[in-house]
Enzyme design. Structure first.
Site, PDB file in Angstrom:
ATOM      1  N   ASN A   9       0.866  -1.182   0.000  1.00 11.45           N
ATOM      2  CA  ASN A   9       0.000   0.000   0.000  1.00 11.45           C
ATOM      3  C   ASN A   9       0.903   1.232   0.000  1.00 11.45           C
ATOM      4  O   ASN A   9       1.449   1.598   1.038  1.00 11.45           O
ATOM      5  CB  ASN A   9      -0.909  -0.023   1.239  1.00 11.45           C
ATOM      6  CG  ASN A   9      -1.829   1.186   1.295  1.00 11.45           C
ATOM      7  OD1 ASN A   9      -1.918   1.964   0.353  1.00 11.45           O
ATOM      8  ND2 ASN A   9      -2.517   1.337   2.416  1.00 11.45           N
ATOM      9  N   TRP A  10       1.068   1.807  -1.183  1.00 18.53           N
ATOM     10  CA  TRP A  10       1.975   2.967  -1.300  1.00 18.53           C
ATOM     11  C   TRP A  10       1.374   4.218  -0.657  1.00 18.53           C
ATOM     12  O   TRP A  10       2.062   5.199  -0.467  1.00 18.53           O
ATOM     13  CB  TRP A  10       2.282   3.252  -2.769  1.00 18.53           C
ATOM     14  CG  TRP A  10       3.177   2.245  -3.428  1.00 18.53           C
ATOM     15  CD1 TRP A  10       3.665   1.086  -2.886  1.00 18.53           C
ATOM     16  CD2 TRP A  10       3.695   2.301  -4.768  1.00 18.53           C
ATOM     17  NE1 TRP A  10       4.450   0.426  -3.799  1.00 18.53           N
ATOM     18  CE2 TRP A  10       4.483   1.153  -4.972  1.00 18.53           C
ATOM     19  CE3 TRP A  10       3.559   3.208  -5.822  1.00 18.53           C
ATOM     20  CZ2 TRP A  10       5.140   0.892  -6.177  1.00 18.53           C
ATOM     21  CZ3 TRP A  10       4.207   2.948  -7.027  1.00 18.53           C
ATOM     22  CH2 TRP A  10       4.990   1.800  -7.202  1.00 18.53           C
ATOM     23  N   LYS A  11       0.076   4.219  -0.399  1.00 19.73           N
ATOM     24  CA  LYS A  11      -0.623   5.398   0.138  1.00 19.73           C
ATOM     25  C   LYS A  11      -0.325   6.612  -0.735  1.00 19.73           C
ATOM     26  O   LYS A  11      -0.180   6.479  -1.951  1.00 19.73           O
ATOM     27  CB  LYS A  11      -0.239   5.631   1.605  1.00 19.73           C
ATOM     28  CG  LYS A  11      -0.394   4.379   2.462  1.00 19.73           C
ATOM     29  CD  LYS A  11      -0.314   4.668   3.920  1.00 19.73           C
ATOM     30  CE  LYS A  11      -0.318   3.372   4.696  1.00 19.73           C
ATOM     31  NZ  LYS A  11      -0.403   3.553   6.120  1.00 19.73           N
ATOM     32  N   HIS A  97      -9.906   0.901   4.466  1.00 18.30           N
ATOM     33  CA  HIS A  97      -8.661   1.129   5.214  1.00 18.30           C
ATOM     34  C   HIS A  97      -8.970   2.075   6.372  1.00 18.30           C
ATOM     35  O   HIS A  97      -9.785   2.995   6.247  1.00 18.30           O
ATOM     36  CB  HIS A  97      -7.597   1.735   4.282  1.00 18.30           C
ATOM     37  CG  HIS A  97      -6.235   1.732   4.898  1.00 18.30           C
ATOM     38  ND1 HIS A  97      -5.855   2.655   5.836  1.00 18.30           N
ATOM     39  CD2 HIS A  97      -5.176   0.900   4.730  1.00 18.30           C
ATOM     40  CE1 HIS A  97      -4.614   2.385   6.221  1.00 18.30           C
ATOM     41  NE2 HIS A  97      -4.179   1.329   5.562  1.00 18.30           N
ATOM     42  N   GLU A  99      -7.468   4.506   7.525  1.00 21.40           N
ATOM     43  CA  GLU A  99      -7.260   5.938   7.221  1.00 21.40           C
ATOM     44  C   GLU A  99      -8.467   6.510   6.481  1.00 21.40           C
ATOM     45  O   GLU A  99      -8.822   7.676   6.667  1.00 21.40           O
ATOM     46  CB  GLU A  99      -5.949   6.114   6.421  1.00 21.40           C
ATOM     47  CG  GLU A  99      -4.736   5.865   7.310  1.00 21.40           C
ATOM     48  CD  GLU A  99      -3.489   5.375   6.586  1.00 21.40           C
ATOM     49  OE1 GLU A  99      -3.414   5.481   5.353  1.00 21.40           O
ATOM     50  OE2 GLU A  99      -2.573   4.882   7.274  1.00 21.40           O
ATOM     51  N   GLU A 169      -6.001  -5.189  10.245  1.00 21.61           N
ATOM     52  CA  GLU A 169      -4.978  -4.180  10.528  1.00 21.61           C
ATOM     53  C   GLU A 169      -5.282  -3.474  11.851  1.00 21.61           C
ATOM     54  O   GLU A 169      -6.070  -2.509  11.874  1.00 21.61           O
ATOM     55  CB  GLU A 169      -4.943  -3.141   9.406  1.00 21.61           C
ATOM     56  CG  GLU A 169      -4.633  -3.723   8.050  1.00 21.61           C
ATOM     57  CD  GLU A 169      -4.006  -2.683   7.139  1.00 21.61           C
ATOM     58  OE1 GLU A 169      -2.912  -2.946   6.643  1.00 21.61           O
ATOM     59  OE2 GLU A 169      -4.608  -1.612   6.949  1.00 21.61           O
ATOM     60  N   GLY A 175       1.828   1.952  10.886  1.00 15.99           N
ATOM     61  CA  GLY A 175       2.782   3.056  10.776  1.00 15.99           C
ATOM     62  C   GLY A 175       3.405   3.464  12.100  1.00 15.99           C
ATOM     63  O   GLY A 175       4.005   4.532  12.203  1.00 15.99           O
ATOM     64  N   SER A 215       2.855  -2.478  10.441  1.00 14.22           N
ATOM     65  CA  SER A 215       4.319  -2.483  10.633  1.00 14.22           C
ATOM     66  C   SER A 215       4.977  -3.817  10.260  1.00 14.22           C
ATOM     67  O   SER A 215       5.938  -4.235  10.894  1.00 14.22           O
ATOM     68  CB  SER A 215       4.676  -2.057  12.062  1.00 14.22           C
ATOM     69  OG  SER A 215       4.201  -0.739  12.304  1.00 14.22           O
ATOM     70  N   GLY A 236       2.474  -1.116   4.432  1.00 11.49           N
ATOM     71  CA  GLY A 236       2.601   0.296   4.077  1.00 11.49           C
ATOM     72  C   GLY A 236       4.059   0.692   3.928  1.00 11.49           C
ATOM     73  O   GLY A 236       4.687   0.478   2.891  1.00 11.49           O
ATOM     74  N   GLY A 237       4.636   1.238   4.991  1.00  9.60           N
ATOM     75  CA  GLY A 237       5.991   1.812   4.958  1.00  9.60           C
ATOM     76  C   GLY A 237       7.037   0.928   4.285  1.00  9.60           C
ATOM     77  O   GLY A 237       7.787   1.393   3.410  1.00  9.60           O
TER      78      GLY A 237
HETATM   79  C1  PEP Z   1      -1.208   0.049   6.091  1.00  8.95           C
HETATM   80  O1  PEP Z   1      -1.354   1.246   5.982  1.00  8.95           O
HETATM   81  O2  PEP Z   1      -2.006  -0.709   5.539  1.00  8.95           O
HETATM   82  C2  PEP Z   1      -0.082  -0.444   6.889  1.00  8.95           C
HETATM   83  C3  PEP Z   1      -0.154  -1.635   7.367  1.00  8.95           C
HETATM   84  O3  PEP Z   1       0.961   0.425   7.090  1.00  8.95           O
HETATM   85  P1  PEP Z   1       2.366   0.074   7.817  1.00  8.95           P
HETATM   86  O4  PEP Z   1       2.865  -1.207   7.208  1.00  8.95           O
HETATM   87  O5  PEP Z   1       3.252   1.235   7.500  1.00  8.95           O
HETATM   88  O6  PEP Z   1       2.073  -0.085   9.261  1.00  8.95           O
END
Ligand code: PEP
Length: 254
Positions: A9-11, A97, A99, A169, A175, A215, A236-237
């Protein structure tokens, strides 16, 4: 065996040039992926067509949108419909998601509509659920997740839910660098599968890939993915770093 999936997930990150460099580096890696393994890239809307053209020639690699409109078409400035995604052969869309739920007030009712419209247009939803820290601290996370699943998915038929992707999640782990332990992930994934089987039966619940998100990185992916009800991750990250994400793909169960 259920599909084992590493979903990036590049966001709202990366320019087009940076995204192409990242994708090209990952696609240049030799993975020897099994038939049940997939990598999915949820990229920003302006890059979908470019990235779809890169992944379409690669077996086991797919693109996803990070959102879609709840409406079919019409005067909804700034929105992107599921039909548009299907017209450029985007296979998946992230729906719900945390967010989107939090910053854009996407309610269970809106999310259920998005799930419907995605399925009507042959775009497979990656449906996210997860609890905030306050819920985890009161140990009511199982009820919270059950309510999200019932509100978002339980109107679907068994045929529609088959081969669905769910991402668990925990919001406190997104994050933050704080990861659920593999035991906590397994416990919740087994709970999600049990909730699904009350409505759809164990055989169908068993076909549904449940990804863990929060994470995930190269250093913890293999341990988390080894759990029997964890079928990969939504990342994500770490998905923005080629060496991290290639290692995460390589950590999927065979
Ligand atoms: C996400 O936003 O779906 C996510 C899991 O982010 P991260 O891996 O950065 O926690």
């Amino acid at each position: 065996m259920r599909k084992q999936i590493a979903a990036a997930n590049w966001k709202m990150n990366l320019t087009l040039a940076q995204g192409e460099k990242l994708m090209d580096e990952i696609l240049a890696t030799t993975f020897n992926m099994g038939a049940n393994q997939q990598a999915i890239f949820a990229v920003p809307f302006p890059y979908l067509l470019t990235m779809q053209q890169k992944t379409v020639t690669q077996k086991n690699f797919f693109c996803a949108a990070q959102n879609c409109a709840a409406q079919k078409s019409g005067a909804y400035t700034g929105e992107t419909s599921a039909e548009m995604l299907n017209s450029i052969r985007v296979e998946y869309v992230i729906i719900g998601h945390s967010e989107r739920r939090e910053y854009y007030n996407e309610t269970d009712t809106i999310l259920a509509k998005k799930v419907n419209i995605a399925l009507e247009n042959n775009v497979k939803p990656i449906f996210c659920c997860g609890e905030p820290l306050a819920i985890r601290e009161t140990e009511t996370q199982n009820v919270h997740i059950e309510e999200q699943l019932k509100a978002g998915l339980f109107h679907l038929s068994a045929a529609q839910i088959e081969n669905f992707i769910i991402a668990y999640e925990p919001i406190w782990a997104i994050g933050t660098g704080r990861t659920a332990s593999s035991a906590q992930a397994q416990e919740m994934h087994a709970h999600i599968r049990a909730v699904l089987s009350t409505k759809y039966g164990a055989a169908i619940a068993d076909t549904i890939s449940i990804l863990y998100g929060g994470s995930v990185k190269a250093a913890n992916a293999a341990e988390i993915f080894a759990e029997p009800d964890v079928d990969g991750g939504l990342v994500g990250g770490a998905s923005l770093i080629p060496v991290e994400f290639t290692s995460i793909i390589q950590s999927l169960k065979k």
